[in-house]
Design a protein around this motif. Structure first.
Motif, PDB file in Angstrom:
ATOM      1  N   MET A   1      25.345  58.340 -11.262  1.00  0.00           N
ATOM      2  CA  MET A   1      26.365  59.169 -11.847  1.00  0.00           C
ATOM      3  C   MET A   1      27.233  59.706 -10.717  1.00  0.00           C
ATOM      4  SD  MET A   1      23.985  61.288 -14.453  1.00  0.00           S
ATOM      5  CE  MET A   1      22.760  60.439 -15.425  1.00  0.00           C
ATOM      6  N   ARG A   2      28.547  59.641 -10.876  1.00  0.00           N
ATOM      7  CA  ARG A   2      29.400  60.047  -9.779  1.00  0.00           C
ATOM      8  C   ARG A   2      30.436  61.042 -10.272  1.00  0.00           C
ATOM      9  NH1 ARG A   2      27.896  57.256  -5.635  1.00  0.00           N
ATOM     10  NH2 ARG A   2      27.022  55.203  -5.894  1.00  0.00           N
ATOM     11  N   GLY A   3      30.818  61.974  -9.380  1.00  0.00           N
ATOM     12  CA  GLY A   3      31.774  63.004  -9.733  1.00  0.00           C
ATOM     13  C   GLY A   3      33.175  62.602  -9.324  1.00  0.00           C
ATOM     14  N   SER A   4      34.191  63.222  -9.941  1.00  0.00           N
ATOM     15  CA  SER A   4      35.567  62.979  -9.566  1.00  0.00           C
ATOM     16  C   SER A   4      36.412  64.133 -10.038  1.00  0.00           C
ATOM     17  CB  SER A   4      36.090  61.678 -10.172  1.00  0.00           C
ATOM     18  OG  SER A   4      36.175  61.803 -11.572  1.00  0.00           O
ATOM     19  N   LEU A   5      37.628  64.277  -9.468  1.00  0.00           N
ATOM     20  CA  LEU A   5      38.541  65.311  -9.897  1.00  0.00           C
ATOM     21  C   LEU A   5      39.222  64.878 -11.171  1.00  0.00           C
ATOM     22  CD1 LEU A   5      40.158  66.241  -6.470  1.00  0.00           C
ATOM     23  CD2 LEU A   5      38.413  67.504  -7.724  1.00  0.00           C
ATOM     24  N   LEU A   6      39.517  65.846 -12.033  1.00  0.00           N
ATOM     25  CA  LEU A   6      40.204  65.539 -13.270  1.00  0.00           C
ATOM     26  C   LEU A   6      41.668  65.249 -12.972  1.00  0.00           C
ATOM     27  CD1 LEU A   6      38.663  68.258 -15.583  1.00  0.00           C
ATOM     28  CD2 LEU A   6      37.817  65.983 -15.049  1.00  0.00           C
ATOM     29  N   ILE A 222      15.332  64.058  -6.488  1.00  0.00           N
ATOM     30  CA  ILE A 222      16.004  65.359  -6.453  1.00  0.00           C
ATOM     31  C   ILE A 222      17.276  65.277  -7.283  1.00  0.00           C
ATOM     32  CG2 ILE A 222      17.022  67.107  -4.946  1.00  0.00           C
ATOM     33  CD1 ILE A 222      15.354  65.643  -2.645  1.00  0.00           C
ATOM     34  N   LEU A 223      17.456  66.244  -8.187  1.00  0.00           N
ATOM     35  CA  LEU A 223      18.615  66.264  -9.072  1.00  0.00           C
ATOM     36  C   LEU A 223      19.414  67.536  -8.848  1.00  0.00           C
ATOM     37  CD1 LEU A 223      16.357  65.072 -11.889  1.00  0.00           C
ATOM     38  CD2 LEU A 223      18.393  63.798 -11.307  1.00  0.00           C
ATOM     39  N   TYR A 224      20.723  67.388  -8.836  1.00  0.00           N
ATOM     40  CA  TYR A 224      21.595  68.545  -8.628  1.00  0.00           C
ATOM     41  C   TYR A 224      22.952  68.275  -9.263  1.00  0.00           C
ATOM     42  CZ  TYR A 224      23.647  65.669  -4.891  1.00  0.00           C
ATOM     43  OH  TYR A 224      24.242  64.660  -4.185  1.00  0.00           O
ATOM     44  N   LEU A 225      23.712  69.336  -9.489  1.00  0.00           N
ATOM     45  CA  LEU A 225      25.065  69.227 -10.024  1.00  0.00           C
ATOM     46  C   LEU A 225      26.060  69.286  -8.871  1.00  0.00           C
ATOM     47  CD1 LEU A 225      24.799  71.599 -13.122  1.00  0.00           C
ATOM     48  CD2 LEU A 225      24.802  69.090 -13.142  1.00  0.00           C
ATOM     49  N   ASP A 226      26.991  68.351  -8.838  1.00  0.00           N
ATOM     50  CA  ASP A 226      28.001  68.381  -7.787  1.00  0.00           C
ATOM     51  C   ASP A 226      29.096  69.390  -8.146  1.00  0.00           C
ATOM     52  OD1 ASP A 226      29.712  67.148  -9.613  1.00  0.00           O
ATOM     53  OD2 ASP A 226      29.598  65.179  -8.681  1.00  0.00           O
ATOM     54  N   ASP A 227      30.146  69.439  -7.361  1.00  0.00           N
ATOM     55  CA  ASP A 227      31.204  70.429  -7.561  1.00  0.00           C
ATOM     56  C   ASP A 227      31.922  70.262  -8.896  1.00  0.00           C
ATOM     57  OD1 ASP A 227      30.604  71.517  -5.108  1.00  0.00           O
ATOM     58  OD2 ASP A 227      32.203  70.445  -4.041  1.00  0.00           O
ATOM     59  N   ASN A 228      31.826  69.078  -9.494  1.00  0.00           N
ATOM     60  CA  ASN A 228      32.462  68.819 -10.788  1.00  0.00           C
ATOM     61  C   ASN A 228      31.476  68.905 -11.951  1.00  0.00           C
ATOM     62  OD1 ASN A 228      35.107  68.205  -9.693  1.00  0.00           O
ATOM     63  ND2 ASN A 228      34.174  66.336  -8.901  1.00  0.00           N
ATOM     64  N   ARG A 235      17.322  59.882  -4.545  1.00  0.00           N
ATOM     65  CA  ARG A 235      16.011  59.233  -4.571  1.00  0.00           C
ATOM     66  C   ARG A 235      15.462  59.182  -3.149  1.00  0.00           C
ATOM     67  NH1 ARG A 235      19.291  57.209  -8.427  1.00  0.00           N
ATOM     68  NH2 ARG A 235      18.405  56.617 -10.458  1.00  0.00           N
ATOM     69  N   GLY A 236      14.347  59.844  -2.945  1.00  0.00           N
ATOM     70  CA  GLY A 236      13.760  59.888  -1.619  1.00  0.00           C
ATOM     71  C   GLY A 236      14.325  61.026  -0.789  1.00  0.00           C
ATOM     72  N   VAL A 237      13.839  61.133   0.430  1.00  0.00           N
ATOM     73  CA  VAL A 237      14.262  62.202   1.331  1.00  0.00           C
ATOM     74  C   VAL A 237      15.698  61.956   1.788  1.00  0.00           C
ATOM     75  CG1 VAL A 237      13.785  63.366   3.510  1.00  0.00           C
ATOM     76  CG2 VAL A 237      11.886  62.523   2.115  1.00  0.00           C
ATOM     77  N   PRO A 238      16.577  62.949   1.665  1.00  0.00           N
ATOM     78  CA  PRO A 238      17.962  62.750   2.118  1.00  0.00           C
ATOM     79  C   PRO A 238      18.017  62.494   3.621  1.00  0.00           C
ATOM     80  CG  PRO A 238      17.740  64.753   0.791  1.00  0.00           C
ATOM     81  CD  PRO A 238      16.351  64.282   1.110  1.00  0.00           C
ATOM     82  N   GLY A 239      18.954  61.667   4.020  1.00  0.00           N
ATOM     83  CA  GLY A 239      19.172  61.427   5.433  1.00  0.00           C
ATOM     84  C   GLY A 239      20.199  62.389   6.003  1.00  0.00           C
ATOM     85  N   SER A 245      25.325  67.042   1.187  1.00  0.00           N
ATOM     86  CA  SER A 245      25.752  66.820  -0.196  1.00  0.00           C
ATOM     87  C   SER A 245      24.712  67.339  -1.171  1.00  0.00           C
ATOM     88  CB  SER A 245      26.001  65.322  -0.437  1.00  0.00           C
ATOM     89  OG  SER A 245      27.049  64.852   0.358  1.00  0.00           O
ATOM     90  N   VAL A 246      23.454  67.170  -0.811  1.00  0.00           N
ATOM     91  CA  VAL A 246      22.354  67.611  -1.686  1.00  0.00           C
ATOM     92  C   VAL A 246      22.173  69.113  -1.604  1.00  0.00           C
ATOM     93  CG1 VAL A 246      19.886  67.420  -2.140  1.00  0.00           C
ATOM     94  CG2 VAL A 246      21.191  65.374  -1.504  1.00  0.00           C
ATOM     95  N   MET A 247      22.115  69.655  -0.394  1.00  0.00           N
ATOM     96  CA  MET A 247      21.740  71.039  -0.180  1.00  0.00           C
ATOM     97  C   MET A 247      22.919  71.992  -0.056  1.00  0.00           C
ATOM     98  SD  MET A 247      18.461  70.667  -0.124  1.00  0.00           S
ATOM     99  CE  MET A 247      17.798  72.197   0.517  1.00  0.00           C
ATOM    100  N   GLY A 248      24.090  71.467   0.243  1.00  0.00           N
ATOM    101  CA  GLY A 248      25.208  72.324   0.594  1.00  0.00           C
ATOM    102  C   GLY A 248      25.171  72.618   2.082  1.00  0.00           C
TER     103      GLY A 248
END
Length: 250
Positions: A1-6, A222-228, A235-239, A245-248
């Protein structure tokens, strides 16, 4: 799932498509298992419909004669994707909100401050070394009060994973129990034959069912809501390139 600006194209969006009498070609797509989420204006005499199929968004374009439907991506003369914004607004945002509510309704263990501005849900197995790795990696964000992680426990890695999950969930203070467990040396995390109460076993099964329904099959997920407000899955440990992007920002 990917975010984008309206974009301005969203001015034509209609959340009332289900109340409309759908044209025959759109009904035919619905009969194939697509869920019609809304309609939107499209160029060149086309009318757009946003659909969801197996957790993915799909754009349908009804021709001007109302007798045919095209599916897929629509690009303008500059190569701009005209499909992405309506799918985000009509499919991915509502679907993200539904899934976020499902995650909230699970039984999870809180790690971090209640008023943290950023919330993550994480499918966690007590025997998962990568879950422990992420626990250690996330300490600066959690300790600063910027992030709260809600651990949704599952038992999938070893035979006693479910037993350990049950022990943590049934503790008098699950938050402290999880912290003590994660802070202890791995050599002290012995196998567990603790009883799994029926009620907790049912909750753990429901957690695993939700995890599977989201197409996730390993921990950590790990699931999170992006800015949109679009749901994203790590999936897995973030690099190093994805951790912010995951944690802010730390």
């Amino acid at each position: 799932m990917r975010g984008s600006l309206l974009t301005p194209m969203l001015l034509g969006l209609s959340m009332a498509a289900q109340a409309e009498e759908l044209p025959a070609p759109i009904k035919a797509m619905e009969a194939k298992g697509l869920r019609i989420m809304g309609s939107f204006d499209a160029p060149a005499g086309l009318k757009g419909y946003a659909a969801e199929y197996q957790k993915q968004g799909l754009a349908l374009y009804l021709t001007a004669d109302g007798q045919h439907v095209l599916t897929g991506q629509l690009l303008d003369a500059n190569g701009k994707d005209m499909t992405r914004a309506p799918l985000e607004q009509l499919v991915y945002k509502p679907m993200s909100a539904e899934t976020w509510q499902d995650l909230q309704n699970t039984r999870w263990i809180q790690d971090g401050r209640t008023d943290a501005p950023r919330v993550l849900y994480m499918f966690t197995d007590a025997n998962c070394p990568y879950c422990h790795q992420f626990w250690e990696m996330s300490r600066p964000w959690v300790a600063s009060g910027k992030v709260q992680i809600r651990h949704i426990l599952v038992g999938i890695i070893r035979a006693d994973s479910k037993n350990k999950a049950a022990t943590l969930l049934s503790a008098k203070d699950p938050v402290t129990a999880l912290k003590d467990y994660e802070d202890s040396p791995s050599s002290q995390r012995a196998k567990s034959d603790a009883e799994v109460p029926a009620a907790i076993g049912k909750q753990l099964d429901a957690n695993l069912a939700l995890m599977s329904s989201l197409g996730l099959n390993a921990t950590p997920s790990i699931l999170y809501l992006d800015d949109n407000q679009i749901l994203q899955a790590q999936r897995g440990v973030p690099g190093e390139l994805t951790i912010d992007s995951v944690m802010g920002p730390q």
